[in-house]
Write a protein that holds these residues in place. Structure first.
Motif, PDB file in Angstrom:
ATOM      1  N   THR B 236      62.501  11.634  41.243  1.00  0.00           N
ATOM      2  CA  THR B 236      62.014  11.763  39.868  1.00  0.00           C
ATOM      3  C   THR B 236      63.031  11.170  38.904  1.00  0.00           C
ATOM      4  O   THR B 236      64.226  11.474  38.973  1.00  0.00           O
ATOM      5  N   ILE B 237      62.550  10.319  37.998  1.00  0.00           N
ATOM      6  CA  ILE B 237      63.419   9.723  36.981  1.00  0.00           C
ATOM      7  C   ILE B 237      63.249  10.459  35.651  1.00  0.00           C
ATOM      8  O   ILE B 237      64.208  10.877  35.023  1.00  0.00           O
ATOM      9  N   GLY B 238      61.989  10.594  35.230  1.00  0.00           N
ATOM     10  CA  GLY B 238      61.768  11.276  33.963  1.00  0.00           C
ATOM     11  C   GLY B 238      60.313  11.235  33.555  1.00  0.00           C
ATOM     12  O   GLY B 238      59.441  10.855  34.337  1.00  0.00           O
ATOM     13  N   THR B 239      60.073  11.602  32.293  1.00  0.00           N
ATOM     14  CA  THR B 239      58.716  11.697  31.758  1.00  0.00           C
ATOM     15  C   THR B 239      58.574  10.769  30.562  1.00  0.00           C
ATOM     16  O   THR B 239      59.456  10.716  29.699  1.00  0.00           O
ATOM     17  N   VAL B 240      57.462  10.065  30.509  1.00  0.00           N
ATOM     18  CA  VAL B 240      57.209   9.156  29.386  1.00  0.00           C
ATOM     19  C   VAL B 240      56.991   9.979  28.119  1.00  0.00           C
ATOM     20  O   VAL B 240      56.178  10.912  28.097  1.00  0.00           O
ATOM     21  N   VAL B 241      57.722   9.633  27.060  1.00  0.00           N
ATOM     22  CA  VAL B 241      57.577  10.365  25.783  1.00  0.00           C
ATOM     23  C   VAL B 241      56.949   9.506  24.687  1.00  0.00           C
ATOM     24  O   VAL B 241      56.512  10.015  23.662  1.00  0.00           O
TER      25      VAL B 241
END
Lengths: 182, 280
Positions: B236-241
């Motif tokens: 997991t890298i991150g979440t699109v904001v």
């Protein structure tokens, strides 16, 4: 400051301060910046040195900071060296041996230090990443979000540091010989 | 100009040129100058680790003091709640938690099955605010090499770029030098993720090279893609904001990393399976 062996004591103080920096928790962040003990200490001491001593003291402090916290060897070595020499030369030229000259000389010097540090840090980041822009949100935003808060924190550290450091320097100064005229 | 001043100026110029050469050389990722850190950094590590331990203890005590009233109120509330719970409900909650932990571990196990995990503590963070990196207390003596991936249970943290004997420097994924390929988790679209300037302390990642027909929207999760054997797939890298359009008409997205870098205390280094892990 004429006793050059004190440069060794100051270098040892730099080693201690650089490691003490690790004791500071993240909760002391203010406006996104962490307090930095070393640049303030180096400039404060250098303002009362001869320029040759300040050059040696600055470069050794900077290289040690590069090894412990930096990424590019020589970056802070270069920066500390020039600003230490600048602090050593600015004081006597401007204010003729007054004890309180660090209070006048150091704030603008710290502001200039933050500007130069940020500029070269961004240049190196662009050189290493091969892409991006120097100031992504413009220089005005960069000044407000990075340079001014960092300068403010440097001044706060200086306010805490200046009295004890100058007191210690005064104690370390060689006492004048008493002459008995016959 | 006096002779003394000339000598001083000459020495100053020589030192300046030398430092500038060092900076230019050390800016190169494959620089031999990084070996200098191994010699000087090794004795410093022990002192750093000691002060870091003291610092963490002091920080924890400060946090406890600050949250004392809140914690006291929460304890009172929890005591009252606990008296009303039946033993069966407690057992049920415990089993559910175990189930979730085991599922998370199972997923992580599949993602990193070709690697061994080496736990490491963070001993120094970046204090300058210009370099998104930190130092961990493991190095080549424990099998860590340059290029090894660092993760936590929340996701990808970064990559080791300067491995010393007993400590290593890790560059976070939010650093401008970091570029990696990623996939949008719900549709497997391939995109490129790179670190951005941390001028506003946002610590966001930027997604580019989004295919014109690729679907990407706020809330999407990005995971690592296969990319030259550097990063394991599926981390997991991150979440699109935010999703936007550049001035040249291409789409971009901003990603909030799943890891909070400023609060890292311990991380895991992934060692390839073929490597043995020397004991401490």
């Amino acid at each position: 400051m004429h006793d050059r062996k004190h440069v060794v004591y100051y270098c040892i103080s730099v080693l201690i301060l650089a490691v003490l920096q690790a004791l500071l928790p993240q909760s002391v962040r203010m406006l996104g910046t962490m307090p930095q003990l070393l640049p303030v200490f180096v400039l404060l001491i250098a303002s009362r040195m001869e320029k040759e001593e300040a050059m040696v003291f600055g470069i050794l402090s900077g290289i040690f900071f590069d090894i412990v916290y930096g990424r590019y060897l020589g970056f802070y070595g270069l920066l500390y060296m020039f600003f230490a020499v600048g602090a050593a030369m600015a004081g006597p030229v401007l204010l003729r041996e007054k004890k309180w000259w660090p209070c006048v000389v150091l704030p603008p010097l710290l502001f200039l230090y933050c500007m130069v540090e940020s500029f070269f840090a961004r240049v190196l980041a662009l050189y290493a990443s091969k892409t991006g822009t120097l100031y992504a949100y413009g220089y005005g935003n960069h000044l407000v979000t990075r340079i001014l808060p960092q300068t403010l924190y440097h001044l706060i550290v200086l306010a805490f540091m200046i009295i004890p450091v100058l007191w210690i320097l005064k104690k370390l100064e060689p006492k004048p010989m008493i002459r008995y005229d016959v | 100009m006096s002779k003394k001043s000339k000598i001083f100026l000459f020495v100053l110029i020589i030192l300046s040129v030398l430092m500038a050469v060092f900076v230019a050389i050390s800016a190169n990722a494959d620089s031999q100058l990084h070996g200098f850190y191994k010699v000087i950094g090794t004795p410093v590590y022990y002192v750093q680790k000691a002060f870091s331990s003291v610092g963490n203890a002091i920080g924890q005590r400060i946090t406890i003091l600050q949250d004392y009233k809140k914690i006291q109120a929460e304890i009172d509330s929890l005591r009252e709640e606990n008296e009303h719970l039946s033993s069966l409900e407690d057992e049920n909650a415990r089993l559910e938690r175990e189930n979730e932990e085991l599922r998370a571990l199972l997923e992580m196990e599949e993602t990193i099955r070709d690697y061994k995990i080496l736990r490491a503590n963070v001993i120094t963070q970046d204090v300058t605010g210009w370099f998104n990196e930190f130092t961990i207390d493991v190095g080549t003596a424990r099998g860590v090499q340059n290029g090894y991936v660092v993760i936590t249970s929340r996701g990808l943290v970064g990559i080791v770029y300067n491995a010393g004997l007993v400590s290593s420097k890790v560059r976070c994924i939010i650093d401008e030098q970091n570029v990696l390929m990623a996939r949008i988790s719900h549709n497997d679209e391939l995109v490129r993720v790179r670190g951005t300037s941390n001028e506003n302390y946002e610590g966001l990642l930027r997604v580019d090279r989004i295919a014109p027909d690729a679907e990407i929207q706020e809330g999407d999760t990005l995971v690592t893609a296969e990319s030259g054997d550097v990063y394991p797939r599926g981390l997991t890298i991150g979440t699109v904001v935010r999703v936007g359009v550049d001035v040249d008409g291409t789409r971009f997205a901003e990603v909030e990393p799943s890891v909070h870098f400023s609060t890292l205390i311990s991380v895991n280094v992934l060692l390839p399976q073929g490597e043995s892990v020397p004991q401490e």
